[in-house]
Design a protein around this motif. Structure first.
Motif, PDB file in Angstrom:
ATOM      1  N   MET A  21     -13.460   4.103 -14.908  1.00 52.87           N
ATOM      2  CA  MET A  21     -13.318   4.372 -13.673  1.00 52.87           C
ATOM      3  C   MET A  21     -12.525   5.913 -13.488  1.00 52.87           C
ATOM      4  N   GLY A  22     -11.528   6.132 -12.659  1.00 57.29           N
ATOM      5  CA  GLY A  22     -11.299   7.530 -12.741  1.00 57.29           C
ATOM      6  C   GLY A  22     -12.046   8.126 -11.664  1.00 57.29           C
ATOM      7  N   SER A  23     -12.279   7.469 -10.484  1.00 55.86           N
ATOM      8  CA  SER A  23     -13.415   8.152  -9.557  1.00 55.86           C
ATOM      9  C   SER A  23     -12.436   9.068  -8.443  1.00 55.86           C
ATOM     10  N   GLY A  24     -10.994   8.996  -8.553  1.00 54.15           N
ATOM     11  CA  GLY A  24     -10.152   9.732  -7.517  1.00 54.15           C
ATOM     12  C   GLY A  24     -10.384   9.460  -6.287  1.00 54.15           C
ATOM     13  N   GLN A  25     -10.865   8.151  -5.887  1.00 52.99           N
ATOM     14  CA  GLN A  25     -11.336   7.737  -4.644  1.00 52.99           C
ATOM     15  C   GLN A  25      -9.863   7.244  -4.095  1.00 52.99           C
ATOM     16  N   LYS A  26      -9.471   7.545  -2.843  1.00 48.78           N
ATOM     17  CA  LYS A  26      -8.157   7.106  -1.995  1.00 48.78           C
ATOM     18  C   LYS A  26      -7.996   5.613  -1.798  1.00 48.78           C
ATOM     19  N   VAL A  27      -7.020   4.953  -2.258  1.00 49.55           N
ATOM     20  CA  VAL A  27      -6.647   3.763  -2.002  1.00 49.55           C
ATOM     21  C   VAL A  27      -5.385   3.693  -1.076  1.00 49.55           C
ATOM     22  N   ALA A  28      -5.429   3.453   0.043  1.00 48.47           N
ATOM     23  CA  ALA A  28      -4.131   3.004   0.689  1.00 48.47           C
ATOM     24  C   ALA A  28      -3.273   1.893   0.426  1.00 48.47           C
ATOM     25  N   VAL A  29      -2.036   2.106  -0.010  1.00 46.13           N
ATOM     26  CA  VAL A  29      -1.116   0.921  -0.242  1.00 46.13           C
ATOM     27  C   VAL A  29      -0.074   0.949   1.003  1.00 46.13           C
ATOM     28  N   PHE A  30      -0.227  -0.282   1.537  1.00 48.56           N
ATOM     29  CA  PHE A  30       0.707  -0.614   2.720  1.00 48.56           C
ATOM     30  C   PHE A  30       1.868  -1.473   2.021  1.00 48.56           C
ATOM     31  N   GLY A  31       3.209  -1.019   2.338  1.00 53.60           N
ATOM     32  CA  GLY A  31       4.127  -1.567   1.646  1.00 53.60           C
ATOM     33  C   GLY A  31       4.526  -0.949  -0.014  1.00 53.60           C
ATOM     34  N   ALA A  32       4.057   0.456   0.208  1.00 48.65           N
ATOM     35  CA  ALA A  32       3.997   0.955  -1.376  1.00 48.65           C
ATOM     36  C   ALA A  32       5.440   1.114  -2.065  1.00 48.65           C
ATOM     37  N   TYR A  33       6.310   1.121  -1.187  1.00 50.85           N
ATOM     38  CA  TYR A  33       7.731   1.319  -1.762  1.00 50.85           C
ATOM     39  C   TYR A  33       8.491   0.055  -2.332  1.00 50.85           C
ATOM     40  N   ALA A  66     -10.236   1.888   0.407  1.00 54.88           N
ATOM     41  CA  ALA A  66     -10.058   0.392   0.512  1.00 54.88           C
ATOM     42  C   ALA A  66      -8.494   0.513   0.849  1.00 54.88           C
ATOM     43  N   VAL A  67      -7.933  -0.567   1.325  1.00 54.28           N
ATOM     44  CA  VAL A  67      -6.215  -0.795   1.526  1.00 54.28           C
ATOM     45  C   VAL A  67      -5.917  -2.071   0.868  1.00 54.28           C
ATOM     46  N   ILE A  68      -4.853  -1.937   0.138  1.00 56.00           N
ATOM     47  CA  ILE A  68      -4.033  -3.029  -0.623  1.00 56.00           C
ATOM     48  C   ILE A  68      -2.749  -3.176   0.335  1.00 56.00           C
ATOM     49  N   ASN A  69      -2.580  -4.529   0.721  1.00 54.68           N
ATOM     50  CA  ASN A  69      -1.386  -4.690   1.576  1.00 54.68           C
ATOM     51  C   ASN A  69      -0.595  -5.645   0.740  1.00 54.68           C
ATOM     52  N   CYS A  70       0.791  -4.898   0.388  1.00 59.64           N
ATOM     53  CA  CYS A  70       1.882  -5.169  -0.532  1.00 59.64           C
ATOM     54  C   CYS A  70       2.874  -5.748   0.370  1.00 59.64           C
ATOM     55  N   ALA A  71       3.049  -5.574   1.827  1.00 59.66           N
ATOM     56  CA  ALA A  71       4.235  -5.860   2.675  1.00 59.66           C
ATOM     57  C   ALA A  71       4.129  -7.041   3.159  1.00 59.66           C
ATOM     58  N   GLY A  72       4.903  -8.005   2.713  1.00 59.32           N
ATOM     59  CA  GLY A  72       5.218  -9.266   3.117  1.00 59.32           C
ATOM     60  C   GLY A  72       6.648  -9.283   4.050  1.00 59.32           C
ATOM     61  N   PRO A  73       6.728 -10.182   5.102  1.00 58.34           N
ATOM     62  CA  PRO A  73       5.920 -11.456   5.183  1.00 58.34           C
ATOM     63  C   PRO A  73       4.411 -11.057   5.756  1.00 58.34           C
ATOM     64  N   PHE A  74       3.423 -11.610   5.119  1.00 55.00           N
ATOM     65  CA  PHE A  74       2.257 -11.481   5.496  1.00 55.00           C
ATOM     66  C   PHE A  74       1.787 -12.370   6.901  1.00 55.00           C
ATOM     67  N   ALA A  75       2.749 -13.197   7.210  1.00 55.14           N
ATOM     68  CA  ALA A  75       2.631 -13.861   8.387  1.00 55.14           C
ATOM     69  C   ALA A  75       2.529 -12.920   9.466  1.00 55.14           C
ATOM     70  N   THR A  76       3.388 -11.669   9.200  1.00 54.11           N
ATOM     71  CA  THR A  76       3.555 -10.457  10.247  1.00 54.11           C
ATOM     72  C   THR A  76       2.556  -9.319   9.883  1.00 54.11           C
ATOM     73  N   THR A  77       2.318  -9.091   8.812  1.00 52.91           N
ATOM     74  CA  THR A  77       1.545  -7.722   8.419  1.00 52.91           C
ATOM     75  C   THR A  77      -0.045  -7.877   8.247  1.00 52.91           C
ATOM     76  N   ALA A  78      -0.354  -9.390   7.721  1.00 51.80           N
ATOM     77  CA  ALA A  78      -1.842  -9.259   7.324  1.00 51.80           C
ATOM     78  C   ALA A  78      -2.670  -9.116   8.591  1.00 51.80           C
ATOM     79  N   ALA A  79      -2.680  -9.693   9.712  1.00 51.50           N
ATOM     80  CA  ALA A  79      -3.488  -9.602  10.731  1.00 51.50           C
ATOM     81  C   ALA A  79      -3.843  -7.965  11.223  1.00 51.50           C
ATOM     82  N   PRO A  80      -2.534  -7.321  11.411  1.00 53.53           N
ATOM     83  CA  PRO A  80      -2.591  -5.954  12.042  1.00 53.53           C
ATOM     84  C   PRO A  80      -3.455  -4.961  10.933  1.00 53.53           C
TER      85      PRO A  80
END
Ligand SMILES: NC(=O)c1ccc[n+]([C@@H]2O[C@H](COP(=O)([O-])OP(=O)(O)OC[C@H]3O[C@@H](n4cnc5c(N)ncnc54)[C@H](OP(=O)(O)O)[C@@H]3O)[C@@H](O)[C@H]2O)c1
Length: 342
Positions: free
Chosen positions: A1-13, A72-86
């Motif tokens: 791996m090591g492609s340097g591609q950007k991956v957005a992380v929502f709920g990163a902190y 790509a985007v990784i969603n780590c922000a829950g509750p996902f009832a609120t965050t997943a769809a948007p």
């Protein structure tokens, strides 16, 4: 791996988001930090020397800015009832794969129900529950199935030494309980059923050295969605060691505390998966440390495989359907140790 591609992380902190950010960096991907709290995000960005893009699920344009240029985007922000769809809507607009770590059964059902057709039509990939609960059990069940195309039962027994929950886990549990009106959920006869009765307590024969332990049966987790989404198994049962079930139910159980340089807690897990067809049984067993920390290699391995075209499906799909399950699980070493026993 090591492609340097950007991956957005929502709920990163968040607790899990931080593990995911660290894992992406370790594997040569470039995390783009996003979340709703600009101050918390800025603090993490400064600490990590990374780009921060505040965004809120109420403002689609802010999500579009957060995802711009990401692969790509990784969603780590829950509750996902609120965050997943948007966040899924934003991923579809950006034309990039979406993965989340949702343990909320109802939110995972919604993702399949609301986005399956659109995602398939767009050739997009949406992977809910790509985490310890949901994706991992599904990969283990799929690997245990081997060449079986159907089974009568899948049993997923969680041997957690303890379970010190994060604030996010507590909120997710509260949201799910509310959505099911205080009832519990069970996957039986090929469908999800809501129950009023108490779940059973029984003994599960974990492999040595753990050995037989008391567990809460029908402790239904996200595998009730991920496994039946692609495997023909009408009964999916989940079990949880009573100590861990007690921890998660108690209001004063502390949050996880780091005990090593990776930030992992002392919690250990053993996941024992048995699939049964008539009198025949097949088994997959995995062991490791810290269910939050191990979610990072799980979801980042998934991103890596998606970005390098190692997938079998598009649309909304569970880990076991998209990936070569045994190969995926072996790639998680040294984060997990794995035994497949056909
Ligand atoms: N399936 C699994 O095995 C698995 C594994 C790990 C985590 N999870 C799930 O992932 C979620 C996060 O867990 P965690 O351990 O990281 O908890 P955490 O440390 O409490 O973090 C929660 C994160 O979600 C953010 N958040 C909450 N509501 C939000 C909203 N409406 N919009 C944007 N961001 C929001 C929080 O931001 P603020 O600080 O601004 O509120 C924070 O960044 C939970 O739902 C948990 O169940 C599942």
């Amino acid at each position: 791996m090591g492609s340097g591609q950007k991956v957005a992380v929502f709920g990163a902190y968040g607790h899990t988001g931080r593990f995911v950010v660290a894992e992406l960096r370790e594997r040569g991907l470039l995390p783009v930090l996003s979340g709703r709290d600009a101050d918390k995000l800025k603090a993490l960005a400064q600490e990590a020397g990374l780009d921060a893009r505040p965004a809120s699920v109420e403002h689609p344009a802010s999500l579009d800015r957060a995802l711009a240029g990401a692969a790509a985007v990784i969603n780590c922000a829950g509750p996902f009832a609120t965050t997943a769809a948007p966040v899924i809507e934003a991923a579809l607009r950006a034309g990039i794969p979406y993965l989340d770590v949702a343990a909320e059964i109802e939110a995972n059902i919604d993702t399949f129900a609301h986005f399956a057709d659109r995602a398939r039509g767009a050739g997009a990939l949406i992977v809910p529950a790509m985490a310890f609960f949901g994706g991992f059990g599904d990969l283990l069940a799929t690997a245990a199935m081997d060449d079986w195309t159907a089974a009568d039962e899948a049993h997923i027994a969680y041997g957690l030494s303890s379970w010190h929950p994060t604030a996010g886990t507590r909120t997710a549990g509260a949201v799910s309980r509310q959505r099911r009106g205080g009832r519990r959920i069970l996957y039986t006869k090929g469908r999800l059923e809501l129950r009023h009765d108490a779940p059973p307590t029984l003994e599960w024969p974990f492999p040595e050295p753990m050995g037989p332990r008391p567990v809460i049966g029908e402790f239904t987790m996200a595998e009730a969605v991920t496994v039946p989404s692609h495997l023909s198994i009408p009964e999916v049962r989940t079990y949880m060691t009573v100590e861990a079930a007690r921890d998660i139910a108690a209001p004063d159980t502390p949050a996880p505390a780091a005990v090593d340089e990776r930030g992992r807690s002392a919690q250990t897990f053993l996941v024992d998966v048995v699939v049964r067809s008539g009198a025949d049984e097949r088994r997959a067993v995995a062991r490791g440390q810290d269910i939050y920390a191990v979610t990072a290699p799980l979801v980042v391995e998934a991103v890596d495989r998606i970005l390098t075209g190692r997938t079998h499906a598009s649309g909304v799909a569970s880990a076991g359907e998209i990936f070569d399950a045994p190969d995926f699980l072996r790639a998680l070493s040294p984060h997990i140790t794995l035994e497949l026993r056909p």
